[in-house]
Design a protein around this motif. Structure first.
Motif, mmCIF file in Angstrom:
data_model
loop_
_atom_site.group_PDB
_atom_site.id
_atom_site.type_symbol
_atom_site.label_atom_id
_atom_site.label_comp_id
_atom_site.label_asym_id
_atom_site.label_seq_id
_atom_site.Cartn_x
_atom_site.Cartn_y
_atom_site.Cartn_z
ATOM 1 N N ASN A 84 0.816 -1.221 0.000
ATOM 2 C CA ASN A 84 0.000 0.000 0.000
ATOM 3 C C ASN A 84 0.846 1.266 0.000
ATOM 4 O OD1 ASN A 84 -2.277 -1.507 0.091
ATOM 5 N ND2 ASN A 84 -2.351 -1.503 2.351
ATOM 6 N N MET A 85 2.101 1.128 0.453
ATOM 7 C CA MET A 85 2.900 2.339 0.629
ATOM 8 C C MET A 85 3.929 2.577 -0.484
ATOM 9 S SD MET A 85 1.458 3.600 3.154
ATOM 10 C CE MET A 85 2.431 5.079 3.330
ATOM 11 N N LYS A 86 4.225 1.505 -1.235
ATOM 12 C CA LYS A 86 5.268 1.581 -2.269
ATOM 13 C C LYS A 86 5.181 2.848 -3.120
ATOM 14 C CE LYS A 86 6.504 -2.995 -3.912
ATOM 15 N NZ LYS A 86 5.993 -4.011 -4.821
ATOM 16 N N ILE A 87 3.984 3.133 -3.545
ATOM 17 C CA ILE A 87 3.801 4.266 -4.470
ATOM 18 C C ILE A 87 4.209 5.610 -3.839
ATOM 19 C CG2 ILE A 87 1.337 4.576 -3.878
ATOM 20 C CD1 ILE A 87 0.968 5.155 -6.945
ATOM 21 N N TYR A 88 4.160 5.641 -2.503
ATOM 22 C CA TYR A 88 4.466 6.908 -1.831
ATOM 23 C C TYR A 88 5.944 7.076 -1.498
ATOM 24 C CZ TYR A 88 -0.584 6.775 -1.228
ATOM 25 O OH TYR A 88 -1.927 6.698 -1.457
ATOM 26 N N LEU A 89 6.786 6.182 -2.013
ATOM 27 C CA LEU A 89 8.213 6.215 -1.682
ATOM 28 C C LEU A 89 8.821 7.626 -1.822
ATOM 29 C CD1 LEU A 89 10.782 4.494 -0.928
ATOM 30 C CD2 LEU A 89 11.193 4.328 -3.376
ATOM 31 N N PRO A 90 8.613 8.325 -2.986
ATOM 32 C CA PRO A 90 9.239 9.656 -3.115
ATOM 33 C C PRO A 90 8.787 10.636 -2.023
ATOM 34 C CG PRO A 90 8.231 8.953 -5.193
ATOM 35 C CD PRO A 90 7.845 7.950 -4.178
ATOM 36 N N LEU A 91 7.490 10.574 -1.681
ATOM 37 C CA LEU A 91 6.978 11.499 -0.651
ATOM 38 C C LEU A 91 7.624 11.188 0.701
ATOM 39 C CD1 LEU A 91 3.122 11.553 -1.366
ATOM 40 C CD2 LEU A 91 4.782 13.336 -1.878
ATOM 41 N N LEU A 92 7.697 9.880 1.010
ATOM 42 C CA LEU A 92 8.225 9.487 2.313
ATOM 43 C C LEU A 92 9.707 9.804 2.436
ATOM 44 C CD1 LEU A 92 6.162 6.228 2.588
ATOM 45 C CD2 LEU A 92 6.127 8.102 4.248
ATOM 46 N N LEU A 93 10.419 9.638 1.324
ATOM 47 C CA LEU A 93 11.860 9.934 1.384
ATOM 48 C C LEU A 93 12.093 11.416 1.623
ATOM 49 C CD1 LEU A 93 13.402 7.648 -1.375
ATOM 50 C CD2 LEU A 93 13.587 7.447 1.106
ATOM 51 N N ARG A 94 11.253 12.236 1.050
ATOM 52 C CA ARG A 94 11.405 13.683 1.263
ATOM 53 C C ARG A 94 11.085 14.039 2.722
ATOM 54 N NH1 ARG A 94 12.324 16.839 -3.072
ATOM 55 N NH2 ARG A 94 11.598 18.711 -2.026
ATOM 56 N N LEU A 95 10.059 13.401 3.260
ATOM 57 C CA LEU A 95 9.746 13.660 4.671
ATOM 58 C C LEU A 95 10.930 13.251 5.537
ATOM 59 C CD1 LEU A 95 6.038 12.490 5.180
ATOM 60 C CD2 LEU A 95 6.929 14.811 5.188
ATOM 61 N N TYR A 96 11.507 12.103 5.194
ATOM 62 C CA TYR A 96 12.639 11.583 5.962
ATOM 63 C C TYR A 96 13.810 12.556 5.900
ATOM 64 C CZ TYR A 96 15.588 7.923 7.988
ATOM 65 O OH TYR A 96 16.396 7.196 8.824
ATOM 66 N N ALA A 97 13.973 13.183 4.726
ATOM 67 C CA ALA A 97 15.095 14.129 4.563
ATOM 68 C C ALA A 97 14.721 15.529 5.053
ATOM 69 C CB ALA A 97 15.491 14.189 3.093
ATOM 70 N N ASN A 98 13.536 15.635 5.676
ATOM 71 C CA ASN A 98 13.065 16.923 6.165
ATOM 72 C C ASN A 98 12.887 17.942 5.038
ATOM 73 O OD1 ASN A 98 12.089 18.579 8.045
ATOM 74 N ND2 ASN A 98 14.059 19.114 8.989
#
Ligand code: HEM
Length: 769
Positions: free
Chosen positions: A354-368
């Motif tokens: 369910n989350m795979k597609i959101y990888l770019p969004l999550l990585l940006r959150l992770y990088a602040n």
């Protein structure tokens, strides 16, 4: 009732916002730790106007930030602008606005909002920083902070230490979609007091800065003006809507109790790019409007169309929760997993279907980093929301619409005069009683000559019949061979064009010229390009050329930027097709109608004389020629060169009066000519050619009764250029000549339908005054 006229209680603001977030998950907060200081930024997801009105604190939710390091002593550190609604937004709000007076209006800018705050543990160690709505450390914020230098920085810091938040728009030459900015800059919109939430902007802010000697800050103030007291709300709305530049204004409304608040008023150009007036039914366009929070713009455009309004409501009810759920899912997942090392964080995402597609969004959150959720939703509209789309048109529109802005168009004033002089000198060599039977051809020659200079910076020598060069012949062949296509079914026209040698040969020659010009433009130095870009259409198009065409080719439409070579060629040919014959037809109609109405010619000449333009025509005087504007409008009403336009239905519908059933895929014709001659919409007999109607009874005619350039987001993008060309040419002609009626037979009028509606029999004399 209305927006910021409501007084906010600063003492309870934090508690109110926390309360709001606990009651309604549309409103939320995000905690950010920066150098061991904990901040809480409040924000809101997509929601309707009504939702804001039910919670007093909601208007202050977007971007307001507190220092929560010590939860017992929470401190407000940044207070952005209150949410500003459109003038038309909200049930009954318009009547409320109308009770108030208009105050200042400031330019609406096309950048990103950033606000100040002081960062540091103790007041001695505190430094001035900027934040966006969601982030303290995104690249954009850091770039904006680089502009805080010298006196500007120290003055802003002083203001912030005086307990104000300074709210600014950060604009760059690359990030805009709508308004061009030549340099990266910070522009001050307002300052807000932390003591009482009060906002200072426009003239009051200017006075405050002057009185307190914030002189450098003053230079960064957004452009604004006070609206004269005689201007009514209706006039302001109408004038702004018709304005051909900019996004619009943020306008102050002062209520009788002296409280004031801001509303947004937008231009028609804004709607052309952002609002998809013409294809409101298109699910993609509606989806984009919802994601971009522009549904109220749409509601405004379709305020009389209950069906469309219902569709907007339905789509909104359907899409908003899905979009908000996407945001919630991503943020929740991030919150739960942010403590993991990066490798495990990525693993957790990629192993969760369910989350795979959101990888770019999550990585940006992770990088602040800041996330562009809207852009993401549009890019994945098909996968996430089942919507497919119109990104290609948007890409082209955002590159071509700016080419026809007034500041570009007016540079062609002298060029248009010079070309018109060539026509005049041709007429001068004919005997004065000669009846010209080829006015249509002469007008075409003139407009093609202008097009050659405008588009290619190239002399097509159309008045020199002995010296028709290769490109001129190819352009003429192209136009003549393509005409049948307009009357053939699509499949037949494709076969026809494939078989037509004349068409193929002409297109190849034009292509060679365009590509050669592109190569030439690419070798020019940057100063020359900048100078040529100001004038020639193709130089501007070349500047939008993609650097790495191959890489661009494999990108999805949403990711593509700029144009490739064949798209540049296509644009040039399209401008030729759309712009040259239509404008020359309008000019031909003018000459025919002028020859039949000597009174109208006399009035134009009198107006030229009155405005000192009889001898010397100048750009500055052009705007004073109001009667001439009416004549041009009347020509376009009485004989619109394009008689109609059509739209394809994207869903089933039914005509309201007759009940006729229409189906998705049906083409609907909008007959401009019938609307323009329908007595129901005109006070003065529409069968009369009478320019004065636009000065009097028909000044405020039904807006859909006059559509010579179409309407909605696919309306003519060259209309300002066409009007400008016609005005300059006609003014120049009327300085020197009077057209005489060549007689009932040769000047009988009538019409013949080609790509445009051309007058059939035009025979006029041309007398030099
Ligand atoms: C008197 C002159 C002109 C008239 C009467 C005219 C009329 C129109 C009309 C009726 C449309 C279709 C609008 C719709 O469907 O809503 C249109 C589209 C268009 N016109 Fe014009 N036009 C004129 C001049 C020009 C000029 C000078 C240019 C540019 C060089 C131009 C470029 C275009 C383009 C590119 C479109 C297509 C817009 C789109 O599909 O989004 N036109 N024009």
């Amino acid at each position: 009732m209305a927006t910021s006229s409501k007084k906010i209680n600063m003492d309870t603001l934090y508690a109110d916002l926390m309360n709001l977030c606990s009651q309604d998950d549309i409103f939320y907060y995000k905690d950010i730790r920066l150098h061991a200081i904990n901040y809480r930024i409040f924000n809101c997801r997509l929601c309707s106007y009504g939702r804001f009105m039910t919670h007093p604190a909601a208007l202050n939710c977007c971007g307001t930030m507190f220092n929560i390091t010590n939860l017992k002593h929470v401190q407000l550190v940044s207070l952005p602008l209150e949410k500003i609604f459109d003038y038309e937004e909200g049930f009954g709000q318009q009547q409320f606005h109308q009770c108030g007076q208009l105050g200042d209006k400031m330019e609406k800018m096309d950048g990103s909002l950033v606000s100040t705050f002081l960062h540091g543990r103790t007041s001695q160690k505190q430094v001035l920083r900027l934040k966006s709505k969601q982030s303290l450390t995104s690249n954009q914020v850091l770039d904006a902070m680089r502009l805080l230098v010298g006196d500007f920085q120290s003055e802003l810091e002083q203001l912030v230490r005086l307990n104000y938040t300074v709210n600014m728009e950060y604009t760059t030459p690359s990030s805009h979609l709508f308004v061009s900015y030549s340099q990266t800059q910070l522009t001050i919109l307002s300052i807000r007091s932390h003591a009482d939430g009060h906002t200072l902007f426009g003239s009051r802010l200017k006075r405050f800065l002057l009185e307190n000697h914030f002189l450098t800050t003053l230079n960064h103030l957004v452009s604004f003006e006070s609206i004269p007291s005689h201007v009514t709300h209706r006039q302001l709305l109408q004038e702004t809507y018709q304005q051909t530049h900019g996004e619009g204004y943020v306008v102050e409304i002062i209520q009788p109790d002296r409280s004031s608040y801001l509303v947004k008023i937008k231009t028609q150009k804004y709607f052309m790019i952002y609002g998809d007036g013409g294809t409101e039914d298109s699910p993609r366009s509606l989806f984009e409007a919802i994601i971009n929070r522009q549904t109220d713009d749409r509601r405004k455009l379709f305020k009389d169309d209950t069906k469309t309004l219902t569709r907007i409501d339905e789509m909104e009810q359907n899409m908003r929760p899905k979009y908000n759920e996407m945001l919630r899912l991503v943020e929740e997942f991030y919150r739960m997993n942010k403590c993991l090392p990066k490798k495990d964080f990525v693993h957790a995402i990629t192993t969760n279907e369910n989350m795979k597609i959101y990888l770019p969004l999550l990585l940006r959150l992770y990088a602040n980093e800041e996330n562009d959720y809207q852009g993401f939703a549009m890019k994945h509209a098909k996968d996430l929301f089942g919507i497919s789309g119109s990104a290609k048109f948007k890409r082209h529109a955002s590159l071509t619409i700016p080419l026809f802005r007034r500041n570009k168009i007016i540079l062609n004033f002298d060029l248009i005069i010079d070309c018109t002089d060539k026509l005049l000198s041709q007429w001068r060599s004919a005997p004065s009683n000669h009846i010209h039977l080829d006015i249509g051809q002469q007008c075409r020659n003139l407009l093609l000559l202008i097009f050659g200079f405008l588009a290619f910076d190239y002399d097509l020598k159309t008045f020199d019949s002995s010296d028709h060069n290769e490109l001129t012949r190819a352009l003429k062949d192209f136009l003549e061979s393509i005409y049948p296509v307009f009357f053939l079914p699509k499949v037949v026209s494709i076969i026809y064009l494939k078989l037509s040698r004349r068409y193929r040969r002409a297109r190849t020659i034009i292509q060679q010229y365009v590509y050669r010009i592109i190569d030439h433009e690419l070798t020019e130095c940057s100063e020359t390009i900048a100078e040529r870009k100001r004038r020639s259409l193709i130089a501007s198009l070349v500047s939008a050329l993609q650097n790495a065409e191959k890489t661009e080719m494999i990108k999805s439409e949403e990711e593509k930027k700029g144009l490739n070579r064949s798209e540049v060629l296509h644009e040039v040919l399209f401008f030729l097709l759309a712009g040259y014959e239509t404008t020359s037809t309008a000019l031909t109609w003018f000459i025919h109608l002028a020859s039949k109405h000597p009174r109208v010619q006399q009035k134009i000449k009198a107006e030229l004389l009155e405005n000192n333009c009889k001898q010397d025509l100048s750009l500055e005087h052009l705007d004073s020629l109001v009667y001439l504007d009416c004549v041009i409008m009347e020509v376009l009403r009485f004989c619109p060169p394009a008689d109609s336009s059509c739209r394809t239905l994207t869903m089933d519908d039914r005509l309201p009066e007759s009940g006729t059933q229409l189906y998705a895929g049906d083409e609907v014709i909008i007959p401009f000519i019938n609307l323009a001659r329908d007595p129901r919409y005109w006070s003065i007999d529409p069968e009369l050619f009478y320019p004065e109607r636009f000065l009097g009874e028909d000044k405020n005619h039904q807006s859909y009764a006059l559509l010579p350039f179409g309407s909605g987001h696919r309306q003519c993008i060259g209309q300002d250029l066409a009007r400008f060309e016609l005005k300059v040419i006609i003014a120049r002609l009327m300085q020197d000549v009077t057209f005489g009626d060549g007689g009932p037979e040769v000047n009988a009028g009538g019409f013949v339908q080609t790509v445009t509606i051309m007058p059939k029999h035009v025979g006029v004399t041309v007398q030099f005054d």
